[in-house]
Design an enzyme around this catalytic site. Structure first.
Site, PDB file in Angstrom:
ATOM      1  N   ILE A 670      -8.679  -3.495  -9.518  1.00 33.31           N
ATOM      2  CA  ILE A 670     -10.007  -2.908  -9.278  1.00 33.31           C
ATOM      3  C   ILE A 670      -9.950  -1.733  -8.316  1.00 33.31           C
ATOM      4  CG2 ILE A 670     -11.315  -5.010  -9.748  1.00 33.31           C
ATOM      5  CD1 ILE A 670     -11.455  -5.492  -6.725  1.00 33.31           C
ATOM      6  N   GLY A 671      -8.779  -1.429  -7.779  1.00 34.95           N
ATOM      7  CA  GLY A 671      -8.715  -0.295  -6.868  1.00 34.95           C
ATOM      8  C   GLY A 671      -7.296   0.015  -6.451  1.00 34.95           C
ATOM      9  N   GLY A 673      -5.134   2.367  -3.342  1.00 36.21           N
ATOM     10  CA  GLY A 673      -5.250   3.101  -2.088  1.00 36.21           C
ATOM     11  C   GLY A 673      -3.884   3.417  -1.548  1.00 36.21           C
ATOM     12  N   GLY A 674      -3.872   4.124  -0.399  1.00 32.22           N
ATOM     13  CA  GLY A 674      -2.611   4.502   0.195  1.00 32.22           C
ATOM     14  C   GLY A 674      -1.786   3.292   0.613  1.00 32.22           C
ATOM     15  N   GLY A 676      -1.851   0.204  -0.966  1.00 33.43           N
ATOM     16  CA  GLY A 676      -1.475  -0.675  -2.062  1.00 33.43           C
ATOM     17  C   GLY A 676      -2.595  -0.856  -3.061  1.00 33.43           C
ATOM     18  N   VAL A 678      -5.445  -3.193  -5.240  1.00 34.81           N
ATOM     19  CA  VAL A 678      -6.392  -4.270  -4.962  1.00 34.81           C
ATOM     20  C   VAL A 678      -6.768  -4.935  -6.288  1.00 34.81           C
ATOM     21  CG1 VAL A 678      -8.612  -4.909  -3.971  1.00 34.81           C
ATOM     22  CG2 VAL A 678      -7.294  -3.047  -2.964  1.00 34.81           C
ATOM     23  N   LYS A 692      -5.209  -7.686  -1.796  1.00 31.08           N
ATOM     24  CA  LYS A 692      -4.505  -6.415  -1.595  1.00 31.08           C
ATOM     25  C   LYS A 692      -3.008  -6.699  -1.675  1.00 31.08           C
ATOM     26  CE  LYS A 692      -5.818  -3.539   1.669  1.00 31.08           C
ATOM     27  NZ  LYS A 692      -5.971  -2.894   3.007  1.00 31.08           N
ATOM     28  N   ASP A 805     -10.698   3.904  11.651  1.00 31.96           N
ATOM     29  CA  ASP A 805     -10.976   4.535  10.356  1.00 31.96           C
ATOM     30  C   ASP A 805     -12.342   4.091   9.846  1.00 31.96           C
ATOM     31  OD1 ASP A 805     -10.486   6.210   8.234  1.00 31.96           O
ATOM     32  OD2 ASP A 805      -9.257   4.774   7.117  1.00 31.96           O
TER      33      ASP A 805
END
Length: 983
Positions: A670-671, A673-674, A676, A678, A692, A805
């Site tokens: 489902i996603g 990112g930098g 890893g 998800v 994750k 962040d």
């Protein structure tokens, strides 16, 4: 007669026996008291109490001193990492105890015992412990000479009357506690033997009484970070023994009192962050000053020339005033001078040449004045310099070559001057430099190829100069680079293909040069790039298809010589202006471009046949890919199952390790990112989880095999992020922070199992097609909930957690649109020793990063507050942090600031989708956002205050919010929410 004598002899014998044995009983009792104390502190991580045993003499215990009669006289256990609840009622039974020192430990709980039984105490130190609740009455401790309660977590009303009989007090340290607001206590000025008075940050308000001058034995007077107002009384000049005077962070007004000149023993004077005015001529008499801090006031007039003769002066901060005239040319030439900051004044003349004469200077900050002349060559050999900032002046000449290569320099900021000449090859020696800011000068020559040796560079800002030549290919070796601004120069030649290796870069601007050749396709592989401006050059060839993969907030390739079709993902009306001025471009979808010509040289039937064959080939290839991916996925899952996994649970689990491993497959992705991938996991009981998956790499970023070992104990960036996230989330229990169920780790990869939040992120809801779903009430509730999550991280954990962040994409929403703070890969836990985090890698996301990162790299809670203020602006305006409409180098904070002109302009900031009836409610939240994004961290509110202010700004509730300098709520009263924004 004989009978009477017999009775007398028996009586005397009993008395003798009683007197002989009584000390044994006393000693037995004292031993038991000490063992009780040890038992209460049995969680200690130190071995200081190992000697405390039931056998032997307690006078030999570590930290225990006995008097001549063998009774406990002193307990000295400060700074021993002790933890537990202090049994004061038991300790106070030690009849001879006159010193109890337990400071700098981790003792907790409320002090409910009656300390008046410790009536012989001369020395009491409970400072720097996390106690709670009010501090009790200690009126009976009339013998006290030293009382340390600073930083002890006490709150409520302090028993000031307890001090009335303590005429022997020489040290009184009560600062850094959350006491109730109170005027300056009358009892204090009656303690005539005081030589040390620390009342900083303990909620004292009103005026400093003239009777403060009666405390003539004072050597140290610290009243900073309170609510003190009015003028500094002239009677303070009676304190001729003062060595340190700290008054900063109050609301003091008026001029420096004439009597100040009498304090000739004063070495440290800080009256910064007040509303003081007039000249500073009184300080010219304070010839023993080591540190003078008067920044952020309203002082005017000149800097006394006598400061140039001060033999001890090492620190001088006068920034943000209205001072005029030159600086003394001998300033800082006598002692081991450390730093000067006179920024944001109206100072003129040359830079004093000898402040680094002793080779110890770390900071030269003189930005935003009217200084003239050249940079003295003496600073080219100042090897200790860390921050060299002289921007926004009228300086000229050639920058001394050695300045570029100072070995410890972290910032070189010479922007907005009239400097000429080149950047020299010396820059290869600047191994620590993070920011090179030289824009808006007259620099010429090429960027030296040796710049690749400055490996810590985060920002290069050379725009608006007269630089030429080719951009060196070695710039791709700058792995920490996040911003590259070269626009408005005369650069020529190609854009280096190596730039695609700068994986951290988020901003590239090379507009208005003479660059030629093709746009490197490697730019499309930059994962964090969100601003790309290559306009007004001579670039040719096709637009690389790889640029389609970028998610850009600003994109401009206009006025070049680009040809060929516009990639389909870029062929949208929003990019029309970004591609203008390239007559060779064509598009089949954008009407303002010429249509791409159809293929020629073959018949319609042949083209149809080729298309059919191509479609067939694609279908066969797709089928092969599907079969390959399925096989690969099975192999992948099989390999996951074969690994040895370590499961650490942080909540009661209703699933097994296999349930998670079986779900790590492509169809559940489902996603990305930098850190890893998800995956969404649906358990058999209907519970949904998010997992994750992070592959571990070695310290050079290569995939680790099972046999590989960490090099010299170093850990990769992803491993460190994984450790940070686990360390942070495993102990957190808060409704507005995402729940981490467990971690599952192996040698090759790591899994984090979270609760699943079905409504995605706040970014998705605000900035995608679904943003219409968020009405103002929902936005407000999200703001409050997210603020409470951050408040918990900053104030509710055993040690403050700095997220680093904070952004709308890291605020996830559950099925009821309630927010959760997520993604703690960059989080830092503040260490107990108070050490400050400092790094050359700017943590965070462009548009949310607090401005202090640019000049200090310091990470603290106020950096999170700034980022959260940006999120509030998103909620109010509906706009992204970076939008093309804001203009070059502008973000949402500067855009909002430009709109604060009148009520109509302020209301125009509010998202037009918010109904008129709620616009003023939105403005209340906008006001809080502005406070959060104040440039100076010290003036931002704490997250605790942000929550309080947001709750006061509940829809249909009209308030004004004012905060004091240390970030706490000052007052609240009804007013027009857009009344000139007098914050």
């Amino acid at each position: 007669m004989s009978n009477a004598c017999s009775h007398r002899q028996i009586f005397l014998s009993l008395c003798f026996l009683f007197c002989f044995t009584f000390p044994c009983y006393v000693k037995s009792d004292e031993l038991q008291i000490l063992l009780t104390l040890k038992s209460a502190l049995n969680k200690s991580s130190t071995d200081v109490l190992d000697s405390w045993a039931a056998t032997g003499s307690f006078c030999s215990f570590n930290g225990i001193t006995c008097d001549g009669g063998g009774s406990v006289k002193e307990i000295e256990l400060s700074n021993q990492k002790l933890t537990g609840v202090l049994p004061l009622d038991s300790i106070c039974q030690l009849q001879s105890l006159d010193k109890l020192s337990m400071g700098h430990n981790s003792l907790y709980g409320a002090i409910t015992e009656d300390l008046n039984n410790c009536s012989k105490l001369r020395y009491l130190d409970l400072g720097n412990n996390p106690f709670s609740g009010p501090f009790p009455d200690i009126s009976a401790l009339s013998e006290l000479q030293y009382l340390y309660l600073n930083g002890s977590g006490f709150s409520g009303r302090f028993p000031w009357k307890s001090l009335e009989n303590m005429n022997n007090l020489t040290v009184l340290s009560l600062g850094d506690n959350l006491f109730d607001r109170t005027p300056f206590p009358d009892q204090i000025v009656k303690l005539r033997k005081l030589n040390w008075l620390y009342l900083a940050n303990c909620s004292i308000e009103g005026k400093i009484p003239p009777s403060i001058g009666d405390l003539t034995e004072l050597k140290d007077l610290e009243l900073q970070l309170n609510y003190l107002s009015g003028a500094i009384p002239s009677e303070i000049g009676k304190l001729r023994k003062l060595w340190q005077l700290e008054l900063y962070g109050n609301e003091l007004t008026g001029k420096l009192p004439v009597g100040l000149r009498n304090l000739t023993s004063l070495e440290y004077f800080d009256a910064s962050i007040n509303y003081l005015e007039g000249d500073i001529s009184e300080v010219k008499y304070l010839t023993n000053l080591v540190s003078l801090q008067l920044f952020m006031n309203r002082f005017n007039g000149g800097v006394p020339p006598e400061l140039g003769e001060f033999k001890k002066l090492v620190n001088l901060s006068l920034y943000t005033n209205m001072l005029t005239g030159p600086l003394p040319q001998k300033l800082g030439s006598w002692a081991d001078f450390d730093y000067i900051d006179v920024s944001e004044n109206l100072l003129t003349g040359p830079i004093p040449p000898d402040m680094c004469k002793k080779g110890t200077m770390r900071g030269l900050l003189m930005l935003q004045n009217r200084f003239t002349g050249e940079i003295p060559t003496t600073y080219a050999s100042c090897a200790t310099m860390k921050r060299f900032r002289v921007s926004n002046n009228s300086l000229s000449g050639i920058v001394p070559a050695g300045i570029w290569g100072l070995p410890q320099v972290e910032i070189i900021d010479i922007a907005y001057n009239r400097f000429e000449g080149p950047i020299t090859s010396d820059i290869k020696n600047a191994k620590e430099i993070g920011i090179l800011s030289a824009e808006f000068n007259r620099l010429s020559g090429e960027v030296p190829k040796e710049i690749s040796g400055a490996t810590s560079l985060v920002k290069i800002e050379l725009n608006d100069n007269q630089m030429s030549g080719e951009i060196p290919d070695g710039i791709g070796e700058l792995k920490a680079l996040s911003s590259l601004k070269l626009q408005n120069n005369m650069f020529s030649g190609p854009i280096p293909d190596s730039l695609g290796s700068c994986a951290s870069i988020s901003n590239i601007n090379m507009a208005n040069n003479s660059l030629s050749g093709k746009i490197p396709s490697s730019l499309g592989s930059l994962p964090t790039l969100n601003s790309l401006d290559l306009s007004r050059n001579e670039l040719s060839g096709r637009i690389p298809e790889s640029l389609s993969f970028l998610r850009l907030n600003l994109f401009d390739l206009s006025y070049n010589r680009l040809t060929g079709p516009v990639p389909q993902s870029l062929a949208v009306e929003a990019y029309n202006g970004s591609l203008a001025g390239n007559p060779g471009l064509c598009s089949s979808t954008i009407k303002s471009f010429k249509q791409c010509p159809p293929d020629s040289g073959m018949s319609k039937h042949v083209r149809t046949l080729i298309v059919c064959l191509a479609v067939g080939a694609i279908m066969l290839a797709s089928l092969g890919c599907i079969l390959y991916l399925r096989r690969k996925e099975k192999d992948h899952n099989r390999s996951l199952k074969e690994e040895s996994w370590d499961v650490k649970s942080f909540h009661v689990l209703t699933f097994t390790e296999d349930d998670i491993l079986d779900s790590i497959k492509q169809e559940n992705l489902i996603g990305k990112g930098g850190a890893g991938n998800v995956y969404k996991v649906m358990l058999s009981n209907g519970v949904e989880l998010a997992v994750k998956h992070i592959w571990n790499t070695d310290s050079h970023g290569r995939w680790k095999s099972r046999s590989s070992t960490p090099i010299l104990g170093r850990r990769s960036g992803k491993e460190r992020e994984f450790d940070a996230e686990v360390q942070t989330l495993s102990s957190i229990r808060h409704v507005n922070v995402v729940k981490l169920y467990c971690s599952i780790t192996s040698e090759d990869s790591s899994l984090l199992v979270y609760e699943y939040l079905p409504n995605g992120s706040l970014w998705d809801r605000l900035h995608t097609s679904r943003k219409m779903e968020l009405d103002w009430d929902t936005r407000y509730e999200i703001a409050v909930g997210a603020a409470k999550g951050l408040e918990y991280l900053h104030h509710g954990c055993e040690r403050p957690v700095i997220h680093r962040d904070v952004k709308s994409s890291n605020i996830l929403l559950d099925e009821f649109l309630k927010p959760r703070i997520a993604d703690f890969g960059l989080a830092k836990i503040v260490q107990a020793n108070g050490g400050k985090d400092s790094t050359h890698v700017i943590a965070g996301t462009h548009g949310y990063i607090a401005p202090e990162y640019g000049y200090t790299y310091k990470v603290n809670e106020k950096s999170d507050v700034y980022s959260f203020g940006v999120v509030l602006m998103e909620l109010v305006s509906g706009k992204r942090p970076i939008e093309p409409e804001f203009g070059d180098n502008k973000d949402i904070v500067s855009w909002v600031s430009s709109k604060l002109k009148n009520k109509e302009s302020v209301l125009s900031i509010v998202d037009p989708r918010i109904p008129v009836a709620f616009k003023e409610d939105a403005v209340k939240v906008l006001k809080i956002a502005i406070l959060c994004t104040t440039q100076l961290p010290a003036l931002r509110p704490t997250m605790r205050s942000v929550v309080q202010m947001l709750e006061e700004a509940e829809p249909c509730k009209l308030v004004s919010i004012v905060i004091n300098k240390d970030g706490e709520v000052k007052k609240k009263e009804a007013m027009d929410p857009a009344d000139k924004f007098n914050l």
